[in-house]
Design a protein around this motif. Structure first.
Motif, PDB file in Angstrom:
ATOM      1  N   GLY A 111       1.921   5.857  -2.623  1.00  0.00           N
ATOM      2  CA  GLY A 111       1.239   4.604  -2.269  1.00  0.00           C
ATOM      3  C   GLY A 111       2.118   3.364  -2.289  1.00  0.00           C
ATOM      4  O   GLY A 111       1.647   2.263  -1.970  1.00  0.00           O
ATOM      5  N   HIS A 112       3.424   3.507  -2.634  1.00  0.00           N
ATOM      6  CA  HIS A 112       4.262   2.296  -2.738  1.00  0.00           C
ATOM      7  C   HIS A 112       4.451   1.606  -1.385  1.00  0.00           C
ATOM      8  O   HIS A 112       4.581   0.391  -1.308  1.00  0.00           O
ATOM      9  CB  HIS A 112       5.629   2.646  -3.343  1.00  0.00           C
ATOM     10  N   ASP A 113       4.475   2.413  -0.324  1.00  0.00           N
ATOM     11  CA  ASP A 113       4.606   1.838   1.017  1.00  0.00           C
ATOM     12  C   ASP A 113       3.369   0.984   1.349  1.00  0.00           C
ATOM     13  O   ASP A 113       3.484  -0.131   1.862  1.00  0.00           O
ATOM     14  CB  ASP A 113       4.772   2.993   2.024  1.00  0.00           C
ATOM     15  N   VAL A 114       2.198   1.502   1.008  1.00  0.00           N
ATOM     16  CA  VAL A 114       0.959   0.740   1.274  1.00  0.00           C
ATOM     17  C   VAL A 114       0.895  -0.494   0.366  1.00  0.00           C
ATOM     18  O   VAL A 114       0.397  -1.552   0.770  1.00  0.00           O
ATOM     19  CB  VAL A 114      -0.289   1.627   1.083  1.00  0.00           C
ATOM     20  N   GLN A 115       1.433  -0.339  -0.840  1.00  0.00           N
ATOM     21  CA  GLN A 115       1.479  -1.492  -1.764  1.00  0.00           C
ATOM     22  C   GLN A 115       2.205  -2.669  -1.091  1.00  0.00           C
ATOM     23  O   GLN A 115       1.741  -3.809  -1.133  1.00  0.00           O
ATOM     24  CB  GLN A 115       2.259  -1.047  -3.007  1.00  0.00           C
ATOM     25  N   LEU A 116       3.352  -2.378  -0.452  1.00  0.00           N
ATOM     26  CA  LEU A 116       4.103  -3.440   0.229  1.00  0.00           C
ATOM     27  C   LEU A 116       3.303  -4.012   1.403  1.00  0.00           C
ATOM     28  O   LEU A 116       3.276  -5.222   1.628  1.00  0.00           O
ATOM     29  CB  LEU A 116       5.442  -2.905   0.755  1.00  0.00           C
ATOM     30  N   LYS A 117       2.630  -3.116   2.141  1.00  0.00           N
ATOM     31  CA  LYS A 117       1.852  -3.586   3.298  1.00  0.00           C
ATOM     32  C   LYS A 117       0.666  -4.429   2.839  1.00  0.00           C
ATOM     33  O   LYS A 117       0.309  -5.420   3.506  1.00  0.00           O
ATOM     34  CB  LYS A 117       1.405  -2.391   4.135  1.00  0.00           C
ATOM     35  N   ALA A 118       0.065  -4.058   1.707  1.00  0.00           N
ATOM     36  CA  ALA A 118      -1.056  -4.855   1.174  1.00  0.00           C
ATOM     37  C   ALA A 118      -0.561  -6.246   0.770  1.00  0.00           C
ATOM     38  O   ALA A 118      -1.240  -7.249   0.991  1.00  0.00           O
ATOM     39  CB  ALA A 118      -1.695  -4.136  -0.007  1.00  0.00           C
ATOM     40  N   VAL A 119       0.647  -6.301   0.185  1.00  0.00           N
ATOM     41  CA  VAL A 119       1.231  -7.605  -0.180  1.00  0.00           C
ATOM     42  C   VAL A 119       1.428  -8.444   1.091  1.00  0.00           C
ATOM     43  O   VAL A 119       1.060  -9.625   1.140  1.00  0.00           O
ATOM     44  CB  VAL A 119       2.589  -7.412  -0.902  1.00  0.00           C
ATOM     45  N   ILE A 120       2.003  -7.813   2.123  1.00  0.00           N
ATOM     46  CA  ILE A 120       2.291  -8.561   3.360  1.00  0.00           C
ATOM     47  C   ILE A 120       0.986  -9.072   3.981  1.00  0.00           C
ATOM     48  O   ILE A 120       0.876 -10.249   4.347  1.00  0.00           O
ATOM     49  CB  ILE A 120       3.088  -7.682   4.356  1.00  0.00           C
ATOM     50  N   LEU A 121      -0.024  -8.206   4.050  1.00  0.00           N
ATOM     51  CA  LEU A 121      -1.302  -8.635   4.643  1.00  0.00           C
ATOM     52  C   LEU A 121      -1.953  -9.729   3.805  1.00  0.00           C
ATOM     53  O   LEU A 121      -2.455 -10.720   4.339  1.00  0.00           O
ATOM     54  CB  LEU A 121      -2.252  -7.445   4.750  1.00  0.00           C
ATOM     55  N   ALA A 122      -1.954  -9.554   2.477  1.00  0.00           N
ATOM     56  CA  ALA A 122      -2.584 -10.560   1.603  1.00  0.00           C
ATOM     57  C   ALA A 122      -1.891 -11.911   1.791  1.00  0.00           C
ATOM     58  O   ALA A 122      -2.557 -12.948   1.922  1.00  0.00           O
ATOM     59  CB  ALA A 122      -2.503 -10.115   0.144  1.00  0.00           C
ATOM     60  N   ASN A 123      -0.571 -11.895   1.859  1.00  0.00           N
ATOM     61  CA  ASN A 123       0.164 -13.163   1.962  1.00  0.00           C
ATOM     62  C   ASN A 123       0.075 -13.770   3.361  1.00  0.00           C
ATOM     63  O   ASN A 123      -0.076 -14.974   3.511  1.00  0.00           O
ATOM     64  CB  ASN A 123       1.631 -12.955   1.555  1.00  0.00           C
TER      65      ASN A 123
END
Ligand SMILES: NC(=O)C1=CN([C@@H]2O[C@H](COP(=O)(O)OP(=O)(O)OC[C@H]3O[C@@H](n4cnc5c(N)ncnc54)[C@H](O)[C@@H]3O)[C@@H](O)[C@H]2O)C=CC1
Ligand SMILES: N[C@@H](CC=O)C(=O)O
Length: 363
Positions: free
Chosen positions: A221-233
């Motif tokens: 899930g670390h890849d999705v973690q980064l994508k969630a950060v990008i989308l949130a920001n």
């Protein structure tokens, strides 16, 4: 007709696919888009570096097996990667960064992007590391130097999620995003439903070009973690870091679990989400969820991905499409180059569409 000279940093699956697009469809694209593309430098950790400011002949490079490519003996070539020198010194308009994603500190890609922006070059990247770690800083750096920093492919590969939210959702309040944002894990979950064991399913995803260099990032899930950060920001205006996102992957799900769930009308999916809370803060998480068949994300299969935007005026809007793949991700880079062209040359009357609009009779 204008032309953009490109420096490709990293020559793996994605940047090779971009080189293929340029090599095979360059003329057609130039007719349609009103600008030509030429590669003047390539660097790669394994192949070395190659510079030709008259334009590199891509065909022989693309004919070589990726693992056997070496620039050392070519004119303008070297066995050394020479990233900093190439990025800062070679006369390229756009630096295209597609090296490994490092989820920790974003390096060395973060430095590649900084060097390029400092040198007054536009950057497009599919690399999540620099965007998740330092997106705001890099956008400010680009502004200061009058250039663009584009990263559409960092979330959902070629499927236009970030640009859709930025350009099409004006006037809407977005309260949250939720999605399947990793092609490898979604492909793997589908294979588990067919009874394939996890290691074999991962090997297939690697073969198909979906997986990260270290597929642990996809599965845990670390890849999705980064994508969630990008989308949130990017979409919710948050200032999250990777550590702020609670994360659980799919490594504990067995073929038996996946098949049992299917028997009950459920499908295991790795879901990433970011939500604006009542106090205005944004929280994000990544976790496997057994979704009922009628859920909009349950039908997303294979390397397909989807992101649902929850909005005040439209309710939920879902964008779906490929989430991984070499050519699909190379298209994200092309879309970034088009965005750079539109932003910096919006008044050129060079594209067929602009010419037609200008010449069309009015009234
Ligand atoms: N393949 C896909 O479906 C997608 C990939 N991405 C991202 O795009 C980037 C590239 O992906 P792929 O091309 O699939 O990876 P890849 O592993 O096929 O290629 C990466 C290339 O970068 C080179 N490299 C690594 N460190 C380097 C350095 N310091 N200097 C120069 N070259 C270096 C490697 O030798 C390799 O050839 C990654 O960050 C990945 O997360 C994003 C969306 C989808
Ligand atoms: N490994 C990633 C590639 C795109 O980010 C995925 O499988 O989605």
């Amino acid at each position: 007709m204008g032309r953009y000279d490109l420096a490709l940093i990293g020559f793996g699956g994605v940047n090779r696919a971009l080189a293929e697009l340029i090599s095979q469809r360059g003329e057609r694209l130039a007719d349609e888009l009103g600008f030509a593309l030429r590669v003047v430098a390539i660097t790669d950790l394994r192949a070395g570096s190659l510079v030709d400011t008259d334009g590199i002949d891509l065909a022989p490079l693309l004919a070589a097996e990726p693992g056997e490519l070496s620039f050392a003996d070519l004119p303008g070539g070297s066995a050394e990667t020479r990233n900093e020198n190439v990025i800062r010194e070679v006369a390229a308009d756009i630096v295209v960064e597609a090296t490994f994603t490092n989820p920790g500190d974003g390096e060395p890609a973060l430095s590649h992007v900084r060097w390029a922006l400092e040198a007054g070059k536009h950057v497009c990247t599919t690399n999540k590391g620099p965007v998740a770690v330092a997106g705001r800083e890099l956008k400010e750096l680009a502004e200061r130097h009058g250039v663009s920093f584009e990263f559409e492919g960092s979330v959902l590969s070629g499927t236009p999620v970030l640009r859709t939210a930025r350009r099409m959702f004006g006037g809407l309040e977005i309260t949250g995003v939720q999605g399947i944002m990793n092609g490898t894990s979604n492909y793997v979950l589908g294979r588990l439903e067919e009874g394939v064991e996890l290691p074999e399913a991962i090997a297939q995803a690697q073969e198909l070009g979906y997986a990260e260099a270290d597929p642990t990032a996809d599965i845990e899930g670390h890849d999705v973690q980064l994508k969630a950060v990008i989308l949130a920001n990017e979409v919710l205006g948050a200032d999250l870091r990777r550590e702020d996102v609670v994360c659980e992957g799919i490594s504990q799900i067995t073929p038996r679990d996946a098949q049992d769930a299917l028997g009950k009308g459920l499908r295991w999916k790795l879901v990433g989400s970011a939500t604006r809370q009542a106090d205005g803060t944004v929280t994000a998480r990544v976790a496997p969820v057994a979704l009922p068949a009628h859920h909009p994300l349950a039908g997303i299969s294979g390397p397909g991905n989807a992101v649902s935007f929850h909005t005040d005026l439209l309710g939920t809007v879902t964008v779906s499409g490929p989430g991984a793949g070499r050519t699909e991700t190379a298209y994200a880079l092309l879309s970034d180059i088009i965005a750079i062209h539109q932003r910096h040359h919006a008044h050129d009357d060079t594209t067929p569409v602009r010419r037609a609009l200008k010449e069309a009779p009015r009234g």
